[in-house]
Design a protein around this motif. Structure first.
Motif, mmCIF file in Angstrom:
data_model
loop_
_atom_site.group_PDB
_atom_site.id
_atom_site.type_symbol
_atom_site.label_atom_id
_atom_site.label_comp_id
_atom_site.label_asym_id
_atom_site.label_seq_id
_atom_site.Cartn_x
_atom_site.Cartn_y
_atom_site.Cartn_z
ATOM 1 N N MET A 83 0.754 -1.409 -0.150
ATOM 2 C CA MET A 83 0.059 -0.147 0.023
ATOM 3 C C MET A 83 0.863 1.265 0.004
ATOM 4 S SD MET A 83 -2.864 0.922 2.761
ATOM 5 C CE MET A 83 -4.067 2.511 2.590
ATOM 6 N N THR A 84 0.603 2.186 -0.637
ATOM 7 C CA THR A 84 1.308 3.501 -0.972
ATOM 8 C C THR A 84 1.032 4.209 0.062
ATOM 9 O OG1 THR A 84 1.289 3.228 -3.404
ATOM 10 C CG2 THR A 84 1.918 5.259 -2.381
ATOM 11 N N THR A 85 2.323 4.899 0.787
ATOM 12 C CA THR A 85 1.819 5.653 2.082
ATOM 13 C C THR A 85 1.883 7.277 1.454
ATOM 14 O OG1 THR A 85 3.437 4.565 3.286
ATOM 15 C CG2 THR A 85 3.188 6.697 3.879
ATOM 16 N N THR A 86 0.623 7.816 1.991
ATOM 17 C CA THR A 86 0.262 9.224 1.476
ATOM 18 C C THR A 86 0.680 10.303 2.449
ATOM 19 O OG1 THR A 86 -1.479 8.430 0.395
ATOM 20 C CG2 THR A 86 -1.429 10.972 0.777
ATOM 21 N N TRP A 87 1.738 11.099 2.129
ATOM 22 C CA TRP A 87 2.164 12.075 3.098
ATOM 23 C C TRP A 87 1.656 13.429 3.144
ATOM 24 C CZ3 TRP A 87 6.003 11.275 6.860
ATOM 25 C CH2 TRP A 87 6.738 10.021 6.699
ATOM 26 N N ALA A 88 1.355 13.800 4.192
ATOM 27 C CA ALA A 88 1.153 15.232 4.470
ATOM 28 C C ALA A 88 2.191 16.161 5.272
ATOM 29 C CB ALA A 88 -0.295 15.366 5.164
ATOM 30 N N VAL A 89 2.399 17.232 4.811
ATOM 31 C CA VAL A 89 3.674 18.057 5.351
ATOM 32 C C VAL A 89 2.602 19.165 6.206
ATOM 33 C CG1 VAL A 89 5.269 19.745 5.252
ATOM 34 C CG2 VAL A 89 5.393 17.782 3.953
ATOM 35 N N VAL A 115 5.659 11.986 11.986
ATOM 36 C CA VAL A 115 7.373 12.238 11.993
ATOM 37 C C VAL A 115 7.475 13.563 12.235
ATOM 38 C CG1 VAL A 115 9.514 11.905 10.525
ATOM 39 C CG2 VAL A 115 7.585 9.984 10.446
ATOM 40 N N PRO A 116 8.008 13.870 13.386
ATOM 41 C CA PRO A 116 8.616 15.285 13.722
ATOM 42 C C PRO A 116 10.015 15.766 13.207
ATOM 43 C CG PRO A 116 9.164 14.033 15.484
ATOM 44 C CD PRO A 116 8.525 13.073 14.378
ATOM 45 N N LEU A 117 10.000 17.100 12.748
ATOM 46 C CA LEU A 117 11.161 17.480 12.236
ATOM 47 C C LEU A 117 11.188 19.080 12.606
ATOM 48 C CD1 LEU A 117 13.935 16.601 10.781
ATOM 49 C CD2 LEU A 117 12.814 17.622 8.658
ATOM 50 N N GLY A 135 13.702 16.892 1.263
ATOM 51 C CA GLY A 135 14.566 15.548 0.715
ATOM 52 C C GLY A 135 14.290 14.349 1.523
ATOM 53 N N GLU A 136 14.203 14.579 2.915
ATOM 54 C CA GLU A 136 14.121 13.546 3.781
ATOM 55 C C GLU A 136 12.769 12.829 3.537
ATOM 56 O OE1 GLU A 136 14.690 14.112 7.988
ATOM 57 O OE2 GLU A 136 16.499 15.509 7.578
ATOM 58 N N LEU A 137 11.856 13.362 2.967
ATOM 59 C CA LEU A 137 10.412 12.661 2.767
ATOM 60 C C LEU A 137 10.821 11.278 1.737
ATOM 61 C CD1 LEU A 137 7.900 15.522 2.108
ATOM 62 C CD2 LEU A 137 8.338 14.139 4.390
ATOM 63 N N PRO A 138 10.053 10.314 2.133
ATOM 64 C CA PRO A 138 10.388 9.032 1.298
ATOM 65 C C PRO A 138 9.685 9.025 -0.072
ATOM 66 C CG PRO A 138 9.610 8.334 3.497
ATOM 67 C CD PRO A 138 9.386 9.898 3.531
ATOM 68 N N ALA A 139 8.723 10.217 -0.014
ATOM 69 C CA ALA A 139 8.054 10.466 -1.468
ATOM 70 C C ALA A 139 7.281 11.781 -1.466
ATOM 71 C CB ALA A 139 7.072 9.330 -1.656
#
Length: 257
Positions: free
Chosen positions: A1-7, A52-54, A69-73
């Motif tokens: 399953m593809t991970t969907t990222w939100a910033v 994931v905090p940064l 750049g650290e995001l996997p996608a």
């Protein structure tokens, strides 16, 4: 399953923290960014492994590029929530305060959105950007200092991004919160009389909440808003349309004659 990222920027407290929680509940893997690394780590610990905090300085292009750049996608959703206030009369406003508000509120929004969009385009994924403006960006208010101009700039920047990036499948919209009982307004609404007076000016009769803002942002970031771009949606209980509510009226007007 593809991970969907939100910033989510400015996710260490207030509305940003609520946005991060809502995004996680909606199934996003959340990249929670804030200048205050300790605060955003606490938020992430509460949300769980899907967050994931940064520590990121949105005014520093190298910091933003490193974070993207650290995001996997490429992210599917970017919410530019980081902001500061520098209130005060314009005749007394320090130039440094003017620059600080523009740097965080406007330039920070530009840097994060553009850097994320570059990756969205490179990976051909499209996505949604939601910029947080304010009703102060829709109508000037005395004593708002640099905040009004910075948030008005976010409205026009949103339209500009939507026009340039639409062909790449990227939608860009803005949310303009009104009198929200959260975040930077906590100190204002600690005064019960201020709460009463301000609530009474809102057509819906109450102050807004961080949840009201988060629900709107997540709607704009969803497929339910797939044909909406370049818009600024006021989440304000009607206050920006309610100026005439406070106007004295003749008895015949009040009766509808």
């Amino acid at each position: 399953m593809t991970t969907t990222w939100a910033v989510i920027t400015g996710a260490g407290r207030g509305i940003g923290a609520v946005l991060a929680r809502h995004a996680a509940k909606e199934g996003f893997r959340v990249a929670a960014w804030d200048l205050d690394g300790e605060a955003v780590r606490a938020v992430a610990a509460e949300i769980g492994e899907e967050c994931v905090p940064l520590a990121v300085d949105v005014t520093d292009e190298s910091s933003v590029r490193a974070a993207v750049g650290e995001l996997p996608a490429a992210p599917s959703l970017v919410v530019n929530n980081a902001g500061i206030v520098r209130f005060g009369p314009l005749l007394e406003l320090a130039a440094a305060d003017w620059r600080a508000a523009l740097d965080v509120n406007l330039t920070g929004t530009f840097l994060v959105a553009r850097t994320a969009a570059e990756r969205m385009i490179a990976e051909s994924v499209g996505g949604s950007v939601v910029n947080i403006s304010s009703i102060n960006g829709l109508a000037a208010a005395p004593g708002a200092g640099a905040y009004t101009s910075s948030k008005a700039g976010v409205v026009m920047l949103t339209e500009h991004m939507a026009l340039e990036w639409g062909a790449h499948g990227i939608r860009v919209n803005a949310v303009a919160p009104g009198l929200i009982d959260a975040g930077m307004s906590d100190a204002i609404y600690a005064d019960p009389e201020v709460r009463r007076l301000r609530s009474g000016r809102v057509p819906l009769g109450r102050l807004g909440t961080a949840q009201d803002v988060a629900e709107t942002v997540l709607f704009l970031g969803s497929e339910k808003a797939a044909y909406i771009t370049g818009q600024t949606l006021a989440v304000d209980g009607g206050i920006t349309r309610g100026a005439l509510n406070a106007m004295p009226r003749a008895r015949s007007d009040a009766a509808g004659d």
